[in-house]
Motif scaffolding. Structure first.
Motif, PDB file in Angstrom:
ATOM      1  N   LEU A 104      55.921 -27.217  73.808  1.00  0.00           N
ATOM      2  CA  LEU A 104      56.295 -27.117  72.401  1.00  0.00           C
ATOM      3  C   LEU A 104      55.718 -25.853  71.780  1.00  0.00           C
ATOM      4  CD1 LEU A 104      55.945 -30.813  71.158  1.00  0.00           C
ATOM      5  CD2 LEU A 104      58.036 -29.462  71.244  1.00  0.00           C
ATOM      6  N   SER A 105      54.460 -25.531  72.160  1.00  0.00           N
ATOM      7  CA  SER A 105      53.801 -24.337  71.641  1.00  0.00           C
ATOM      8  C   SER A 105      54.533 -23.078  72.107  1.00  0.00           C
ATOM      9  CB  SER A 105      52.350 -24.309  72.106  1.00  0.00           C
ATOM     10  OG  SER A 105      51.710 -23.151  71.635  1.00  0.00           O
ATOM     11  N   PHE A 106      54.903 -23.064  73.397  1.00  0.00           N
ATOM     12  CA  PHE A 106      55.626 -21.916  73.945  1.00  0.00           C
ATOM     13  C   PHE A 106      56.975 -21.755  73.253  1.00  0.00           C
ATOM     14  CE2 PHE A 106      58.822 -20.292  76.960  1.00  0.00           C
ATOM     15  CZ  PHE A 106      58.289 -19.038  77.197  1.00  0.00           C
ATOM     16  N   PHE A 107      57.676 -22.887  73.066  1.00  0.00           N
ATOM     17  CA  PHE A 107      58.982 -22.853  72.398  1.00  0.00           C
ATOM     18  C   PHE A 107      58.846 -22.354  70.970  1.00  0.00           C
ATOM     19  CE2 PHE A 107      62.268 -24.893  69.781  1.00  0.00           C
ATOM     20  CZ  PHE A 107      63.405 -24.394  70.404  1.00  0.00           C
ATOM     21  N   SER A 108      57.769 -22.774  70.288  1.00  0.00           N
ATOM     22  CA  SER A 108      57.515 -22.361  68.908  1.00  0.00           C
ATOM     23  C   SER A 108      57.295 -20.847  68.824  1.00  0.00           C
ATOM     24  CB  SER A 108      56.286 -23.095  68.362  1.00  0.00           C
ATOM     25  OG  SER A 108      55.964 -22.634  67.079  1.00  0.00           O
ATOM     26  N   TYR A 109      56.497 -20.307  69.757  1.00  0.00           N
ATOM     27  CA  TYR A 109      56.248 -18.863  69.789  1.00  0.00           C
ATOM     28  C   TYR A 109      57.525 -18.089  70.102  1.00  0.00           C
ATOM     29  CZ  TYR A 109      51.173 -19.435  69.552  1.00  0.00           C
ATOM     30  OH  TYR A 109      49.892 -19.725  69.143  1.00  0.00           O
ATOM     31  N   LEU A 110      58.319 -18.630  71.033  1.00  0.00           N
ATOM     32  CA  LEU A 110      59.562 -17.980  71.421  1.00  0.00           C
ATOM     33  C   LEU A 110      60.544 -17.943  70.248  1.00  0.00           C
ATOM     34  CD1 LEU A 110      60.850 -16.714  73.965  1.00  0.00           C
ATOM     35  CD2 LEU A 110      61.900 -18.940  74.438  1.00  0.00           C
TER      36      LEU A 110
END
Length: 199
Positions: A5-11
């Motif tokens: 979720l964190s990676f998706f948020s940054y992306l």
């Protein structure tokens, strides 16, 4: 799961940031006004370090600046003056808007990434359109500049909306615009070089 979720948020933040930076390459203040309006109306969240973007003073200031900037590109000689400062201004605006989309990266990574990705995107696109206006002036005596100016304003509006509503599409278009600006810039540079050799 939380890491994904964190990676998706940054992306997603990167896609939004690149789209807004691309919009800044067309017009400096229109995307800033769009972000200010959207955050002021609570349509989009705003990083706490950039809450000033959501304030009424910023909304009014960027709104006035946007109108002045758009109209100025229709005035002979003024549009040439704006061309001389549009690239550095677009670079700053692109960096700020890109950075505003990240909250937890840390100060140095946030601004380093903003300058490289956001500022670089805005600078490249702004440079490409400055070259297009120069070519328009040379070939049409400045008569075609109004068409170029209108296209830039439309591009800034479309990219600003897409960045907030459809960030993935905005990012793809931004990458395509960067490639086009680089290719066009090289062709224009070669033409100018050949003209100098002839004269």
């Amino acid at each position: 799961m939380s890491e994904n979720l964190s990676f998706f948020s940054y992306l997603l933040s990167a896609f939004i940031g690149i789209g807004l930076a691309a919009a800044s390459g067309f017009r400096v203040f229109l995307p800033m006004f769009a972000v200010s309006l959207a955050s002021y109306l609570h349509w989009i969240p705003m990083n706490e370090h950039f809450e000033w973007l959501a304030g009424l003073p910023t909304l009014v200031t960027t709104g006035i600046a946007m109108v002045v900037e758009i109209l100025a590109y229709y005035l002979p000689f003024i549009d040439h003056l704006l061309d001389t400062i549009s690239i550095p201004m677009a670079t700053v605006a692109g960096s700020v808007l890109f950075a505003s989309q990240f909250a937890d990266l840390g100060t140095f990574p946030q601004y380093a990434l903003a300058l490289i990705a956001g500022g670089g995107t805005a600078m490249t696109i702004s440079s490409g359109f400055a070259g297009l206006r120069a070519a328009s002036t040379a070939t049409t005596g400045g008569l075609g500049n109004a068409v170029v100016g209108t296209s830039e304003t439309a591009g800034a509006g479309i990219m600003a909306v897409l960045a907030m509503a459809a960030p993935v599409i905005a990012a793809v278009i931004s990458i395509a615009l960067i490639i086009l600006a680089i290719v066009f810039g090289r062709k224009l540079w070669r033409k100018l070089k050949n003209r100098r050799k002839v004269t």
